[in-house]
Design a protein around this motif. Structure first.
Motif, PDB file in Angstrom:
ATOM      1  N   LEU A   1       0.821  -1.212   0.000  1.00  0.00           N
ATOM      2  CA  LEU A   1       0.000   0.000   0.000  1.00  0.00           C
ATOM      3  C   LEU A   1       0.854   1.262   0.000  1.00  0.00           C
ATOM      4  N   ILE A   2       1.864   1.293   0.844  1.00  0.00           N
ATOM      5  CA  ILE A   2       2.746   2.454   0.911  1.00  0.00           C
ATOM      6  C   ILE A   2       3.529   2.587  -0.385  1.00  0.00           C
ATOM      7  N   GLY A   3       3.978   1.458  -0.942  1.00  0.00           N
ATOM      8  CA  GLY A   3       4.722   1.487  -2.199  1.00  0.00           C
ATOM      9  C   GLY A   3       3.908   2.051  -3.347  1.00  0.00           C
ATOM     10  N   ARG A   4       2.612   1.818  -3.351  1.00  0.00           N
ATOM     11  CA  ARG A   4       1.743   2.294  -4.427  1.00  0.00           C
ATOM     12  C   ARG A   4       1.264   3.723  -4.200  1.00  0.00           C
ATOM     13  N   SER A   5       1.398   4.222  -2.990  1.00  0.00           N
ATOM     14  CA  SER A   5       0.866   5.548  -2.662  1.00  0.00           C
ATOM     15  C   SER A   5       1.945   6.626  -2.847  1.00  0.00           C
ATOM     16  N   PRO A   6       1.530   7.879  -2.900  1.00  0.00           N
ATOM     17  CA  PRO A   6       2.503   8.968  -2.998  1.00  0.00           C
ATOM     18  C   PRO A   6       3.160   9.301  -1.658  1.00  0.00           C
ATOM     19  N   VAL A   7       2.736   8.645  -0.596  1.00  0.00           N
ATOM     20  CA  VAL A   7       3.275   8.903   0.738  1.00  0.00           C
ATOM     21  C   VAL A   7       4.768   8.558   0.748  1.00  0.00           C
ATOM     22  N   GLN A   8       5.606   9.457   1.270  1.00  0.00           N
ATOM     23  CA  GLN A   8       7.043   9.234   1.341  1.00  0.00           C
ATOM     24  C   GLN A   8       7.488   8.661   2.680  1.00  0.00           C
ATOM     25  N   LYS A   9       6.693   8.932   3.742  1.00  0.00           N
ATOM     26  CA  LYS A   9       7.047   8.458   5.077  1.00  0.00           C
ATOM     27  C   LYS A   9       5.772   8.006   5.781  1.00  0.00           C
ATOM     28  N   PHE A  10       5.808   6.814   6.366  1.00  0.00           N
ATOM     29  CA  PHE A  10       4.659   6.257   7.073  1.00  0.00           C
ATOM     30  C   PHE A  10       5.120   5.816   8.452  1.00  0.00           C
ATOM     31  N   LYS A  11       4.417   6.269   9.480  1.00  0.00           N
ATOM     32  CA  LYS A  11       4.770   5.933  10.861  1.00  0.00           C
ATOM     33  C   LYS A  11       3.520   5.421  11.556  1.00  0.00           C
ATOM     34  N   TYR A  12       3.645   4.297  12.292  1.00  0.00           N
ATOM     35  CA  TYR A  12       2.501   3.697  12.979  1.00  0.00           C
ATOM     36  C   TYR A  12       2.967   3.116  14.308  1.00  0.00           C
ATOM     37  N   SER A  13       2.133   3.273  15.327  1.00  0.00           N
ATOM     38  CA  SER A  13       2.410   2.687  16.635  1.00  0.00           C
ATOM     39  C   SER A  13       1.084   2.346  17.297  1.00  0.00           C
ATOM     40  N   ASP A  14       1.001   1.130  17.852  1.00  0.00           N
ATOM     41  CA  ASP A  14      -0.229   0.750  18.551  1.00  0.00           C
ATOM     42  C   ASP A  14       0.039   0.422  20.026  1.00  0.00           C
ATOM     43  N   GLY A  15       1.179   0.812  20.525  1.00  0.00           N
ATOM     44  CA  GLY A  15       1.515   0.553  21.923  1.00  0.00           C
ATOM     45  C   GLY A  15       2.365  -0.698  22.104  1.00  0.00           C
TER      46      GLY A  15
ATOM     47  N   LEU B   1       6.088   0.888  13.625  1.00  0.00           N
ATOM     48  CA  LEU B   1       6.454   0.659  12.233  1.00  0.00           C
ATOM     49  C   LEU B   1       6.785   1.996  11.604  1.00  0.00           C
ATOM     50  N   LEU B   2       7.932   2.071  10.924  1.00  0.00           N
ATOM     51  CA  LEU B   2       8.338   3.269  10.210  1.00  0.00           C
ATOM     52  C   LEU B   2       8.792   2.842   8.829  1.00  0.00           C
ATOM     53  N   ILE B   3       8.155   3.396   7.789  1.00  0.00           N
ATOM     54  CA  ILE B   3       8.526   3.110   6.409  1.00  0.00           C
ATOM     55  C   ILE B   3       8.866   4.443   5.760  1.00  0.00           C
ATOM     56  N   VAL B   4      10.080   4.537   5.212  1.00  0.00           N
ATOM     57  CA  VAL B   4      10.519   5.737   4.522  1.00  0.00           C
ATOM     58  C   VAL B   4      10.957   5.316   3.128  1.00  0.00           C
ATOM     59  N   LYS B   5      10.370   5.932   2.097  1.00  0.00           N
ATOM     60  CA  LYS B   5      10.740   5.613   0.717  1.00  0.00           C
ATOM     61  C   LYS B   5      12.089   6.231   0.405  1.00  0.00           C
TER      62      LYS B   5
END
Length: 167
Positions: free
Chosen positions: A13-27, A31-35
């Motif tokens: 999903l991140i690879g297909r999107s224009p998003v350059q940086k994705f950060k997620y935390s659920d406690g 997860l950190l994804i940077v293109k």
């Protein structure tokens, strides 16, 4: 904690999107994804080796999303048909982003080479993203006529990896 499939889905999903940086935390997990746009330089991107005038036809395989398509669909493989008298060639494309590896481990023989016969279940390479390895199978019977990427090269979702002459 994320399952392997959840991580693959997020990466796609991140690879297909224009998003350059994705950060997620659920406690419990972070997860950190940077293109890395450096991997998209003309030197690293071998997808543009085909003439723009060369037509591409869809193969009758289940479709997956691609950012450049308005309806969000793209075939898992596509047929190349440059001229009516030449045989149709099928591209095996990357199902996800990652680093292309031609063999299971460094120094081992590659899964396939040009001239090898493949079957739909034959593993042709692995893609690695964030220490997650995805085996890529041929999904077609035929002969490998071209390996479109180099070992260790970063590949994008939908990028051609192999060209196969179907049987």
């Amino acid at each position: 904690m994320f399952t392997k499939q959840e991580l693959q889905d997020i990466i796609e999903l991140i690879g297909r999107s224009p998003v350059q940086k994705f950060k997620y935390s659920d406690g419990t997990a972070k997860l950190l994804i940077v293109k890395d746009n450096a991997a998209l330089s003309p030197k690293a991107d071998k997808r543009s080796t085909k003439p723009a005038s060369e037509p591409m036809a869809e193969h009758a395989e289940p479709a997956a999303a691609k950012p450049s398509e308005p309806d969000g669909t793209q075939p898992a493989m596509s047929e190349k048909n440059a001229e009516p008298d030449t045989p149709k060639l099928i591209e095996i494309v990357a199902p996800t982003i990652g680093t292309f590896y031609a063999s299971a481990e460094q120094g081992a023989a590659p899964y396939v080479q040009v001239g090898d016969k493949v079957t739909p279940d034959k593993v042709v390479c692995v893609l690695e993203a964030m220490k997650l390895f995805t085996e890529v199978s041929a999904k077609v019977s035929g002969e490998i006529v071209e390996i479109a990427v180099e070992n260790g090269q970063f590949v994008e979702y939908g990028q051609p990896l192999f060209i196969v002459k179907p049987e």
